[in-house]
Write a protein that holds these residues in place. Structure first.
Motif, PDB file in Angstrom:
ATOM      1  N   PHE A  24      23.223  48.497  29.659  1.00  0.00           N
ATOM      2  CA  PHE A  24      23.608  49.720  29.039  1.00  0.00           C
ATOM      3  C   PHE A  24      23.236  49.861  27.603  1.00  0.00           C
ATOM      4  CE2 PHE A  24      26.814  51.824  26.523  1.00  0.00           C
ATOM      5  CZ  PHE A  24      26.951  53.092  27.109  1.00  0.00           C
ATOM      6  N   MET A  25      23.353  48.868  26.988  1.00  0.00           N
ATOM      7  CA  MET A  25      22.769  48.658  25.530  1.00  0.00           C
ATOM      8  C   MET A  25      21.289  48.840  25.353  1.00  0.00           C
ATOM      9  SD  MET A  25      25.632  48.308  23.831  1.00  0.00           S
ATOM     10  CE  MET A  25      25.231  48.150  22.132  1.00  0.00           C
ATOM     11  N   SER A  26      20.638  48.178  26.227  1.00  0.00           N
ATOM     12  CA  SER A  26      19.193  48.441  26.276  1.00  0.00           C
ATOM     13  C   SER A  26      18.847  49.824  26.263  1.00  0.00           C
ATOM     14  CB  SER A  26      18.612  47.540  27.276  1.00  0.00           C
ATOM     15  OG  SER A  26      17.171  47.798  27.306  1.00  0.00           O
ATOM     16  N   ILE A  28      20.483  52.588  25.687  1.00  0.00           N
ATOM     17  CA  ILE A  28      21.237  53.625  24.867  1.00  0.00           C
ATOM     18  C   ILE A  28      20.342  53.202  23.322  1.00  0.00           C
ATOM     19  CG2 ILE A  28      23.035  54.105  25.826  1.00  0.00           C
ATOM     20  CD1 ILE A  28      24.820  52.284  23.689  1.00  0.00           C
ATOM     21  N   GLY A  29      19.359  52.566  23.480  1.00  0.00           N
ATOM     22  CA  GLY A  29      18.610  52.325  22.133  1.00  0.00           C
ATOM     23  C   GLY A  29      18.876  50.952  21.356  1.00  0.00           C
ATOM     24  N   PHE A  30      19.285  50.099  22.024  1.00  0.00           N
ATOM     25  CA  PHE A  30      19.404  48.744  21.496  1.00  0.00           C
ATOM     26  C   PHE A  30      18.656  47.707  22.300  1.00  0.00           C
ATOM     27  CE2 PHE A  30      23.162  51.111  20.196  1.00  0.00           C
ATOM     28  CZ  PHE A  30      23.094  51.132  18.913  1.00  0.00           C
ATOM     29  N   GLY A  31      17.379  48.132  22.897  1.00  0.00           N
ATOM     30  CA  GLY A  31      16.568  47.072  23.557  1.00  0.00           C
ATOM     31  C   GLY A  31      16.179  46.000  22.815  1.00  0.00           C
ATOM     32  N   HIS A  32      16.273  46.161  21.375  1.00  0.00           N
ATOM     33  CA  HIS A  32      15.408  45.039  20.618  1.00  0.00           C
ATOM     34  C   HIS A  32      16.614  43.938  20.528  1.00  0.00           C
ATOM     35  CE1 HIS A  32      17.508  47.980  18.223  1.00  0.00           C
ATOM     36  NE2 HIS A  32      17.829  47.007  17.043  1.00  0.00           N
ATOM     37  N   LEU A  33      17.757  44.240  20.959  1.00  0.00           N
ATOM     38  CA  LEU A  33      19.102  43.218  20.680  1.00  0.00           C
ATOM     39  C   LEU A  33      19.660  42.990  21.950  1.00  0.00           C
ATOM     40  CD1 LEU A  33      20.801  44.887  17.801  1.00  0.00           C
ATOM     41  CD2 LEU A  33      19.307  43.056  17.670  1.00  0.00           C
ATOM     42  N   PHE A  34      19.189  43.788  22.897  1.00  0.00           N
ATOM     43  CA  PHE A  34      20.000  43.324  24.274  1.00  0.00           C
ATOM     44  C   PHE A  34      18.919  43.577  25.381  1.00  0.00           C
ATOM     45  CE2 PHE A  34      23.348  44.569  21.433  1.00  0.00           C
ATOM     46  CZ  PHE A  34      24.409  43.833  21.769  1.00  0.00           C
ATOM     47  N   PRO A  35      18.502  42.418  25.898  1.00  0.00           N
ATOM     48  CA  PRO A  35      17.251  42.641  26.901  1.00  0.00           C
ATOM     49  C   PRO A  35      17.858  43.235  28.179  1.00  0.00           C
ATOM     50  CG  PRO A  35      17.691  40.424  26.702  1.00  0.00           C
ATOM     51  CD  PRO A  35      18.569  40.984  25.509  1.00  0.00           C
ATOM     52  N   GLY A  36      17.619  44.388  28.432  1.00  0.00           N
ATOM     53  CA  GLY A  36      17.896  45.020  29.836  1.00  0.00           C
ATOM     54  C   GLY A  36      17.347  44.301  30.968  1.00  0.00           C
ATOM     55  N   GLY A  37      16.244  43.944  30.951  1.00  0.00           N
ATOM     56  CA  GLY A  37      15.765  43.249  32.233  1.00  0.00           C
ATOM     57  C   GLY A  37      16.608  41.966  32.516  1.00  0.00           C
ATOM     58  N   LEU A  38      17.138  41.242  31.517  1.00  0.00           N
ATOM     59  CA  LEU A  38      18.008  39.898  31.811  1.00  0.00           C
ATOM     60  C   LEU A  38      19.345  40.662  32.402  1.00  0.00           C
ATOM     61  CD1 LEU A  38      18.604  37.086  31.576  1.00  0.00           C
ATOM     62  CD2 LEU A  38      19.506  37.503  29.151  1.00  0.00           C
ATOM     63  N   GLY A  39      19.878  41.658  32.091  1.00  0.00           N
ATOM     64  CA  GLY A  39      20.666  42.147  32.625  1.00  0.00           C
ATOM     65  C   GLY A  39      20.794  42.345  34.352  1.00  0.00           C
ATOM     66  N   TYR A 297      25.179  55.716  36.881  1.00  0.00           N
ATOM     67  CA  TYR A 297      25.545  56.776  35.845  1.00  0.00           C
ATOM     68  C   TYR A 297      25.037  56.662  34.536  1.00  0.00           C
ATOM     69  CZ  TYR A 297      27.926  59.027  39.768  1.00  0.00           C
ATOM     70  OH  TYR A 297      28.290  59.664  40.859  1.00  0.00           O
ATOM     71  N   HIS A 298      24.975  55.421  33.812  1.00  0.00           N
ATOM     72  CA  HIS A 298      24.732  55.361  32.493  1.00  0.00           C
ATOM     73  C   HIS A 298      23.251  56.217  32.187  1.00  0.00           C
ATOM     74  CE1 HIS A 298      22.200  52.006  33.383  1.00  0.00           C
ATOM     75  NE2 HIS A 298      21.830  52.146  32.097  1.00  0.00           N
ATOM     76  N   TRP A 299      22.281  55.848  32.938  1.00  0.00           N
ATOM     77  CA  TRP A 299      21.153  56.529  32.828  1.00  0.00           C
ATOM     78  C   TRP A 299      21.077  57.851  32.852  1.00  0.00           C
ATOM     79  CZ3 TRP A 299      16.727  54.203  30.970  1.00  0.00           C
ATOM     80  CH2 TRP A 299      15.447  55.012  31.167  1.00  0.00           C
ATOM     81  N   LEU A 300      21.655  58.328  33.842  1.00  0.00           N
ATOM     82  CA  LEU A 300      21.883  59.759  33.985  1.00  0.00           C
ATOM     83  C   LEU A 300      22.549  60.399  32.640  1.00  0.00           C
ATOM     84  CD1 LEU A 300      21.648  62.536  35.605  1.00  0.00           C
ATOM     85  CD2 LEU A 300      23.596  61.858  36.971  1.00  0.00           C
ATOM     86  N   VAL A 301      23.736  59.953  32.114  1.00  0.00           N
ATOM     87  CA  VAL A 301      24.355  60.504  31.201  1.00  0.00           C
ATOM     88  C   VAL A 301      23.678  60.393  29.936  1.00  0.00           C
ATOM     89  CG1 VAL A 301      26.564  59.888  29.741  1.00  0.00           C
ATOM     90  CG2 VAL A 301      26.616  59.895  32.182  1.00  0.00           C
TER      91      VAL A 301
END
Length: 349
Positions: A24-26, A28-39, A297-301
């Motif tokens: 989610f954090m990745s 919404i624009g914080f991918g430099h801090l929260f690696p979505g791929g790791l999630g 839903y988070h991506w759609l929202v």
């Protein structure tokens, strides 16, 4: 269910919450801090661990595993919420003026969305490709098309089972290394390694391996629950995030993250400590329970808000996306997921 077993399940839900938080954090624009791929990798690991744990428990209790019930559970667990999500996505895309194709819908429900995304492209420029988020579901379902039969063939032979798992893990690592070094990243489609089943399903298999160790090798499981093993895994995980070389990230990273989670997971789930207590906080546990719908839903929202409210400032936008995503996930979990899971349980009686 004993209190200790309940705590383990709550800790697993807590880890689901951590994984969806990274994604989610990745997004919404914080991918430099929260690696979505790791999630996503954590999601895969948890899935393999939990499903193997349940199948091993069923085998130990009855001497068999109902493959029919396994697939009934999968269908009633995933499909109803997915059906509603796709319908809402297509409606919003139509309202926004985005076109869509029936083969995209087919790729979602027949679980080839990951390869469709690699070799074709999902629709959605105004609301950015909402159906593309289902790629990870395809990876999981491809794995579970095969795994129950593999399980039935080797469950009574734990040493050979672990040996086979190790062989497959090494083979998938070798395949990634070949694609990266022999074929070259420039010659591969975008996201070929990140979203393809043949290069990502090993993240699920690491979870399977740990579940088998805990069920059949208690002494080894106790050794894995030591703090020094946890810190070794944590160091390894941080290393995979610190190294930015693309060849490393697309070849060795997923294997090292699987090993890292293998080392960290026992302390987080099977030991009593501050971290496991945090994972069992009621709010954290609930976010973990709604994580499947929240993932959908988070991506759609996020991209619907960007399209329909383009002038919204950053902070109100993030707050609105968070609230709408959580509300959508809660409604989906409460009225779709739980309703149809209960129906599935009745059909298995």
């Amino acid at each position: 269910m004993t209190t200790h077993q309940s705590q383990r399940l709550q800790a697993l839900d807590g880890l689901r919450a951590v994984s969806i938080a990274f994604v989610f954090m990745s997004h919404i624009g914080f991918g430099h801090l929260f690696p979505g791929g790791l999630g996503v990798t954590i999601f895969f690991f948890i899935s393999g661990f939990i499903i193997s744990k349940l199948m091993l428990a069923e085998w130990d209790a009855t001497g068999s595993v109902s493959i029919r019930n396994f697939y009934v559970r999968r269908i009633f667990r995933l499909t109803p919420a997915l059906l509603v999500f796709v319908f809402i996505s297509l409606v919003l895309m139509s309202v926004a003026g985005d076109g869509w194709k029936w083969e995209e819908v087919a790729s979602v429900f027949f679980y080839f969305a990951n390869y469709y995304g690699i070799y074709s492209s999902f629709s959605g420029d105004l609301i950015k490709q909402p159906l593309a988020i289902t790629w990870s579901l395809a990876v999981e379902e491809h794995f579970y098309f095969i795994f129950p039969f593999l399980f039935m063939g080797f469950v009574s032979l734990p040493k050979k089972f672990l040996g086979l798992i190790t062989t497959i893990l090494l083979a998938m690592l070798a395949w990634r290394v070949y694609l990266v070094l022999a074929m070259g990243l420039d010659n591969l489609p975008h996201y070929r390694i990140y979203t393809a089943t043949d290069t990502r399903a090993d993240s699920i298999l690491y979870g399977v391996a740990l579940s088998l160790v805990f069920a059949r090798y208690p002494e080894l499981a106790r050794q894995l629950s030591r703090w020094r093993v946890f810190f070794l895994g944590a160091f390894l995980l941080l290393l995979t995030l610190a190294i930015r070389n693309e060849e490393f990230r697309e070849s060795l990273r997923y294997s090292l993250q699987g090993i890292a989670l293998f080392c960290m997971f026992p302390t987080l789930v099977y030991s009593k400590n501050r971290m496991s207590s945090l994972l069992q906080l009621p709010l954290v546990v609930y976010v973990g329970r709604i994580s499947y719908s929240l993932y959908l839903y988070h991506w759609l929202v996020t991209h619907s808000v960007a399209h329909f409210l383009p002038e919204l400032a950053t902070l109100p936008r993030i707050v609105l996306i968070t609230l709408l995503s959580l509300l959508s996930a809660h409604l989906s979990y409460r009225y779709i997921e739980q309703t149809f899971q209960n129906l599935g349980r009745k059909l298995m009686l």
